[in-house]
Design a protein around this motif. Structure first.
Motif, PDB file in Angstrom:
ATOM      1  N   LYS A 281     -26.970 -58.061  84.389  1.00  0.00           N
ATOM      2  CA  LYS A 281     -27.975 -57.229  83.732  1.00  0.00           C
ATOM      3  C   LYS A 281     -28.587 -57.961  82.535  1.00  0.00           C
ATOM      4  CE  LYS A 281     -28.186 -52.835  81.344  1.00  0.00           C
ATOM      5  NZ  LYS A 281     -27.322 -51.793  80.792  1.00  0.00           N
TER       6      LYS A 281
ATOM      7  N   MET B  99     -26.158 -51.048  67.426  1.00  0.00           N
ATOM      8  CA  MET B  99     -24.938 -50.505  68.037  1.00  0.00           C
ATOM      9  C   MET B  99     -23.783 -50.475  67.038  1.00  0.00           C
ATOM     10  SD  MET B  99     -24.850 -51.984  71.890  1.00  0.00           S
ATOM     11  CE  MET B  99     -23.672 -50.789  72.478  1.00  0.00           C
TER      12      MET B  99
ATOM     13  N   ASP C 269      -4.644 -49.452  74.003  1.00  0.00           N
ATOM     14  CA  ASP C 269      -5.698 -48.898  74.854  1.00  0.00           C
ATOM     15  C   ASP C 269      -5.186 -47.702  75.645  1.00  0.00           C
ATOM     16  OD1 ASP C 269      -7.767 -50.460  74.075  1.00  0.00           O
ATOM     17  OD2 ASP C 269      -7.484 -51.991  75.608  1.00  0.00           O
TER      18      ASP C 269
ATOM     19  N   ARG D  67     -12.137 -48.396  82.157  1.00  0.00           N
ATOM     20  CA  ARG D  67     -10.920 -49.153  81.836  1.00  0.00           C
ATOM     21  C   ARG D  67      -9.661 -48.289  81.863  1.00  0.00           C
ATOM     22  NH1 ARG D  67     -12.302 -53.287  83.529  1.00  0.00           N
ATOM     23  NH2 ARG D  67     -13.766 -54.635  82.454  1.00  0.00           N
ATOM     24  N   HIS D  68      -9.820 -47.038  81.532  1.00  0.00           N
ATOM     25  CA  HIS D  68      -8.638 -46.172  81.520  1.00  0.00           C
ATOM     26  C   HIS D  68      -8.341 -45.699  82.933  1.00  0.00           C
ATOM     27  CE1 HIS D  68      -8.358 -46.427  77.315  1.00  0.00           C
ATOM     28  NE2 HIS D  68      -9.409 -45.701  77.044  1.00  0.00           N
TER      29      HIS D  68
ATOM     30  N   ASP E 144     -17.723 -49.207  67.962  1.00  0.00           N
ATOM     31  CA  ASP E 144     -16.439 -48.527  67.752  1.00  0.00           C
ATOM     32  C   ASP E 144     -16.107 -47.620  68.934  1.00  0.00           C
ATOM     33  OD1 ASP E 144     -15.946 -49.698  65.341  1.00  0.00           O
ATOM     34  OD2 ASP E 144     -16.735 -48.059  64.134  1.00  0.00           O
ATOM     35  N   ALA E 145     -17.131 -46.913  69.400  1.00  0.00           N
ATOM     36  CA  ALA E 145     -16.907 -45.993  70.518  1.00  0.00           C
ATOM     37  C   ALA E 145     -16.436 -46.749  71.752  1.00  0.00           C
ATOM     38  CB  ALA E 145     -18.186 -45.217  70.830  1.00  0.00           C
ATOM     39  N   MET E 146     -16.995 -47.934  71.981  1.00  0.00           N
ATOM     40  CA  MET E 146     -16.577 -48.745  73.119  1.00  0.00           C
ATOM     41  C   MET E 146     -15.122 -49.144  72.986  1.00  0.00           C
ATOM     42  SD  MET E 146     -19.410 -51.450  74.291  1.00  0.00           S
ATOM     43  CE  MET E 146     -20.820 -50.710  75.073  1.00  0.00           C
ATOM     44  N   GLU E 147     -14.779 -49.592  71.801  1.00  0.00           N
ATOM     45  CA  GLU E 147     -13.414 -50.044  71.555  1.00  0.00           C
ATOM     46  C   GLU E 147     -12.432 -48.906  71.817  1.00  0.00           C
ATOM     47  OE1 GLU E 147     -12.873 -52.703  68.484  1.00  0.00           O
ATOM     48  OE2 GLU E 147     -10.782 -52.907  69.108  1.00  0.00           O
ATOM     49  N   VAL E 148     -12.777 -47.707  71.342  1.00  0.00           N
ATOM     50  CA  VAL E 148     -11.892 -46.563  71.541  1.00  0.00           C
ATOM     51  C   VAL E 148     -11.797 -46.213  73.026  1.00  0.00           C
ATOM     52  CG1 VAL E 148     -11.485 -44.165  70.939  1.00  0.00           C
ATOM     53  CG2 VAL E 148     -12.438 -45.699  69.263  1.00  0.00           C
ATOM     54  N   SER E 149     -12.857 -46.517  73.768  1.00  0.00           N
ATOM     55  CA  SER E 149     -12.850 -46.216  75.201  1.00  0.00           C
ATOM     56  C   SER E 149     -12.073 -47.243  76.007  1.00  0.00           C
ATOM     57  CB  SER E 149     -14.276 -46.181  75.743  1.00  0.00           C
ATOM     58  OG  SER E 149     -15.026 -45.238  75.067  1.00  0.00           O
ATOM     59  N   GLY E 150     -11.445 -48.187  75.341  1.00  0.00           N
ATOM     60  CA  GLY E 150     -10.619 -49.146  76.060  1.00  0.00           C
ATOM     61  C   GLY E 150     -11.386 -50.323  76.625  1.00  0.00           C
ATOM     62  N   THR E 151     -12.695 -50.405  76.339  1.00  0.00           N
ATOM     63  CA  THR E 151     -13.455 -51.577  76.756  1.00  0.00           C
ATOM     64  C   THR E 151     -13.571 -52.511  75.566  1.00  0.00           C
ATOM     65  OG1 THR E 151     -14.741 -50.441  78.434  1.00  0.00           O
ATOM     66  CG2 THR E 151     -15.730 -52.390  77.475  1.00  0.00           C
TER      67      THR E 151
ATOM     68  N   PRO F 276     -10.393 -59.188  81.643  1.00  0.00           N
ATOM     69  CA  PRO F 276     -11.359 -58.906  82.720  1.00  0.00           C
ATOM     70  C   PRO F 276     -12.737 -59.488  82.427  1.00  0.00           C
ATOM     71  CG  PRO F 276     -11.088 -57.001  81.293  1.00  0.00           C
ATOM     72  CD  PRO F 276     -10.126 -58.020  80.799  1.00  0.00           C
ATOM     73  N   PHE F 277     -13.467 -59.816  83.492  1.00  0.00           N
ATOM     74  CA  PHE F 277     -14.817 -60.342  83.341  1.00  0.00           C
ATOM     75  C   PHE F 277     -15.845 -59.252  83.647  1.00  0.00           C
ATOM     76  CE2 PHE F 277     -12.062 -63.814  84.886  1.00  0.00           C
ATOM     77  CZ  PHE F 277     -12.053 -64.569  83.717  1.00  0.00           C
ATOM     78  N   GLU F 278     -16.873 -59.219  82.855  1.00  0.00           N
ATOM     79  CA  GLU F 278     -17.889 -58.175  83.013  1.00  0.00           C
ATOM     80  C   GLU F 278     -19.089 -58.727  83.777  1.00  0.00           C
ATOM     81  OE1 GLU F 278     -17.216 -55.225  82.091  1.00  0.00           O
ATOM     82  OE2 GLU F 278     -15.795 -55.313  80.429  1.00  0.00           O
TER      83      GLU F 278
ATOM     84  N   PHE G  47     -17.769 -39.200  67.315  1.00  0.00           N
ATOM     85  CA  PHE G  47     -18.219 -39.968  66.156  1.00  0.00           C
ATOM     86  C   PHE G  47     -19.243 -39.195  65.336  1.00  0.00           C
ATOM     87  CE2 PHE G  47     -16.238 -43.220  68.616  1.00  0.00           C
ATOM     88  CZ  PHE G  47     -15.727 -44.087  67.670  1.00  0.00           C
TER      89      PHE G  47
ATOM     90  N   LEU H 224      -9.071 -48.627  64.705  1.00  0.00           N
ATOM     91  CA  LEU H 224     -10.362 -49.289  64.497  1.00  0.00           C
ATOM     92  C   LEU H 224     -10.380 -50.013  63.155  1.00  0.00           C
ATOM     93  CD1 LEU H 224     -12.960 -46.690  65.786  1.00  0.00           C
ATOM     94  CD2 LEU H 224     -12.563 -48.958  66.702  1.00  0.00           C
TER      95      LEU H 224
ATOM     96  N   GLN I 137     -21.596 -47.347  67.995  1.00  0.00           N
ATOM     97  CA  GLN I 137     -21.431 -47.478  69.441  1.00  0.00           C
ATOM     98  C   GLN I 137     -20.378 -48.530  69.779  1.00  0.00           C
ATOM     99  OE1 GLN I 137     -25.191 -47.743  71.725  1.00  0.00           O
ATOM    100  NE2 GLN I 137     -26.175 -47.014  69.872  1.00  0.00           N
TER     101      GLN I 137
ATOM    102  N   TYR J 211     -24.213 -44.439  73.899  1.00  0.00           N
ATOM    103  CA  TYR J 211     -24.739 -45.770  74.209  1.00  0.00           C
ATOM    104  C   TYR J 211     -26.197 -45.623  74.605  1.00  0.00           C
ATOM    105  CZ  TYR J 211     -19.733 -46.324  74.593  1.00  0.00           C
ATOM    106  OH  TYR J 211     -18.401 -46.291  74.342  1.00  0.00           O
TER     107      TYR J 211
ATOM    108  N   TYR K   8     -17.685 -57.218  76.481  1.00  0.00           N
ATOM    109  CA  TYR K   8     -18.738 -56.480  77.170  1.00  0.00           C
ATOM    110  C   TYR K   8     -20.109 -56.804  76.595  1.00  0.00           C
ATOM    111  CZ  TYR K   8     -20.956 -52.559  79.544  1.00  0.00           C
ATOM    112  OH  TYR K   8     -21.756 -51.789  80.347  1.00  0.00           O
TER     113      TYR K   8
END
Ligand SMILES: Nc1ncnc2c1ncn2[C@@H]1O[C@H](COP(=O)(O)OP(=O)(O)OP(=O)(O)O)[C@@H](O)[C@H]1O
Ligand SMILES: [Mg+2]
Lengths: 260, 260
Positions: A44, A121, B93, B124-125, A128-135, A36-38, B103, B69, A126, B109, A140
């Protein structure tokens, strides 16, 4: 002996770093090409890049135009060629001074900004948190920033050029009574696509280098808050260095084209 | 089914639905620093398991291997019946959407508002939220769970450390995970705020029936929340049992944890 060993070690580290950076660049191209493209984040970041450096680029551009003209005047007068001022200053600004100065200013502002942002980050988990969130954090955070810098730098260069030319014309207006209109007409007449196109292409590369090194240093930040400062700092040093390398190559390549 | 059975040497009788996490023979080292040396662990459904270990003993490393991770050097990590090492990115994911992760430093963020922080895992989810067009009620619900509904439009920098931790908790539960991983939920907080967080963790568990893996070196936290404990010493699961069993042990290595 110890010094020689130290130098060998430093050289080795340098090449390892260049290798890592190239791998990082490859990863960028791979990730940038796949969905996917962000888009929203790209917008931003582009706004941020422009907004952060606009004032600085304007100020330095203005001063450079002013100084360049003031210092060239006496020599040109001596040769009775002061009417060539717009051609001379205009061309040197558009072809070399504008892009390089703008890029250097931006490497101080943007590369260090990216380094510090991504570095903090990373350290505060942060990313790591993104990665866990599936993004995908690389897409990104990194892809958007590198693209933003690449796309925005040419615009900033054009803006910086115009301000520099304005500074130059101000001197001509006050000292030589040349009207702004005449000045800009002469400049635009003197400029050819052969000046504009290489400068623009070069600016894209400058933007890419700035974005790449800033993100690279930030993304790879080591553990601990001290890493963030180091990331920001080394990002600027590396970006400035690479800018000159790219500039050298660009001048070399465009010179070949002129000969053709 | 068939392929997996051949390769993964796991005991068949234990693969019941009851087991949420299984770590077998986990090894991880960084250079010469051997952090995990054959760590074993099982987390059952609905259970609160506390893993305790000294600072630097590899607790965070272990929990990061759990969500992919970090990649372990050796060993099997199974989460919700899936072998982490065998999943591709998409499946990984999807699995992660069933795992909440709090964490160590909250990892909010800092360029986003509280609301955007909470919405981030949902972008994403999507699969989990088919048919959900308005995310606001979900954000509100999660914030109400941690008693901070009024902070929706604030930036993380405007929050205290305890509030940040609670927002991070809200973010961890917004996807209604089956499993929550807490990395030192009370570290850096004063005893009263720590108690509040523990209270929230318990109420969340009651409300949603999640399983929880809690990593901590806070003895009070362990006593209140654990049903079973594992002590991580020298990279292995050195001791295992209920709090009362461990606290009365005569082994000096175990004792060291409970001495004030
Ligand atoms: N990315 C990494 N690179 C190199 N070494 C690492 C990395 N992550 C962790 N370590 C090392 O692994 C060891 C365990 O670290 P870890 O963060 O898991 O400790 P911890 O048990 O969570 O401690 P704390 O209670 O302080 O959080 C440390 O010695 C640390 O230096
Ligand atoms: Mg830790």
């Amino acid at each position: 002996m110890a010094m020689a060993l130290e130098m060998i070690k430093k050289t080795k580290e340098f090449f390892i770093e260049i290798g890592d950076l190239s791998y990082f660049a490859l990863r960028f191209f791979k990730q940038a090409a796949t969905p996917p493209f962000e888009f929203k984040e790209l917008l931003k970041q582009s706004y941020q890049v422009g907004n952060r450096s606009l004032l600085l680029v304007a100020t330095t551009g203005f001063i450079i135009g002013l100084v360049l003209t003031l210092q060239t005047r006496p020599t040109l007068i001596e040769f009775g060629a002061v009417s060539w001022m717009p051609n001379m200053v205009g061309i040197s600004i558009v072809r070399e001074v504008g892009p390089v100065i703008t890029a250097l200013i931006c490497s101080g502002k943007i590369a260090s900004g990216f380094g510090a942002e991504l570095g903090s980050m990373r350290v505060t988990e942060q990313i790591d948190a993104m990665e866990v969130s599936g993004t995908n954090p690389f897409k990104y955070l990194v892809v958007t920033r590198i693209l933003a810098a690449t796309l925005m730098l040419p615009l900033l260069v054009v803006f910086g050029d115009l301000i520099a030319l304005f500074g130059s014309s101000l001197v001509e207006f006050m000292k030589g009574n040349v009207s702004f209109r005449l000045y800009f007409n002469t400049v635009f007449d003197a400029l050819s696509y052969g000046d504009l196109i290489p400068a623009t292409i070069k600016s894209f590369f400058f933007g890419f280098v700035i974005g790449l090194t800033g993100c690279y240093k930030g993304y790879k930040t080591g553990r601990g808050t001290a890493g963030v400062g180091i990331a920001a700092n080394t990002a600027v040093v590396m970006a400035s260095l690479l800018l000159f390398v790219v500039d050298f190559i660009a001048v070399f390549v465009s010179d070949i084209f002129y000969e053709l | 089914m068939d392929v997996k059975e051949n390769i993964a040497p796991l005991q068949k009788e234990n693969t019941s639905e009851e087991i949420v996490v299984r770590i077998q023979d986990l090894y991880k080292s960084f250079g010469d620093n051997k952090v995990l040396n054959g760590f074993n662990m099982v987390l059952r459904k609905g259970e609160n398991l506390v893993v305790m270990g000294k600072s630097g003993s590899g607790k965070s490393v272990m929990i990061k291997c759990l969500v992919g991770l970090m990649v372990p050097d050796r060993g099997v990590v199974e989460v919700l019946g899936e072998d982490i090492a065998r999943l591709n990115q998409v499946d990984l994911d999807e699995l992660r959407s069933d795992i909440g992760f709090l964490f160590q430093g909250s990892a909010l963020y800092d360029s986003m508002t509280v609301r955007e922080n909470l919405e981030f895992p949902m972008r994403r989810h999507r699969k989990k939220f088919e048919g959900v067009t308005d995310t606001l009620p979900l954000v509100q619900e999660a914030l109400e769970n941690v008693g901070l509904a009024h902070t929706m439009d604030l930036m993380p920098e405007e929050l205290s450390g305890g509030m940040k931790r609670r927002i991070a908790l809200a973010r961890a539960i917004i996807l209604k995970p089956k499993l929550i991983l807490y990395d030192e939920p009370t570290s850096g907080l004063d005893p009263i705020t720590a108690k509040e967080i523990i209270g929230l963790m318990r109420s969340i568990q009651k409300k949603y029936g999640t399983s929880a893996l809690i990593i901590t070196h806070d003895v009070d936290c362990a006593r209140v929340i654990s049903e079973r404990m594992i002590l991580l010493v020298d990279g292995i699961n050195y001791a295992e049992g209920a709090y009362q069993e461990l606290v009365t042990s005569s082994d000096p290595k175990i004792n060291a944890f409970f001495k004030k």
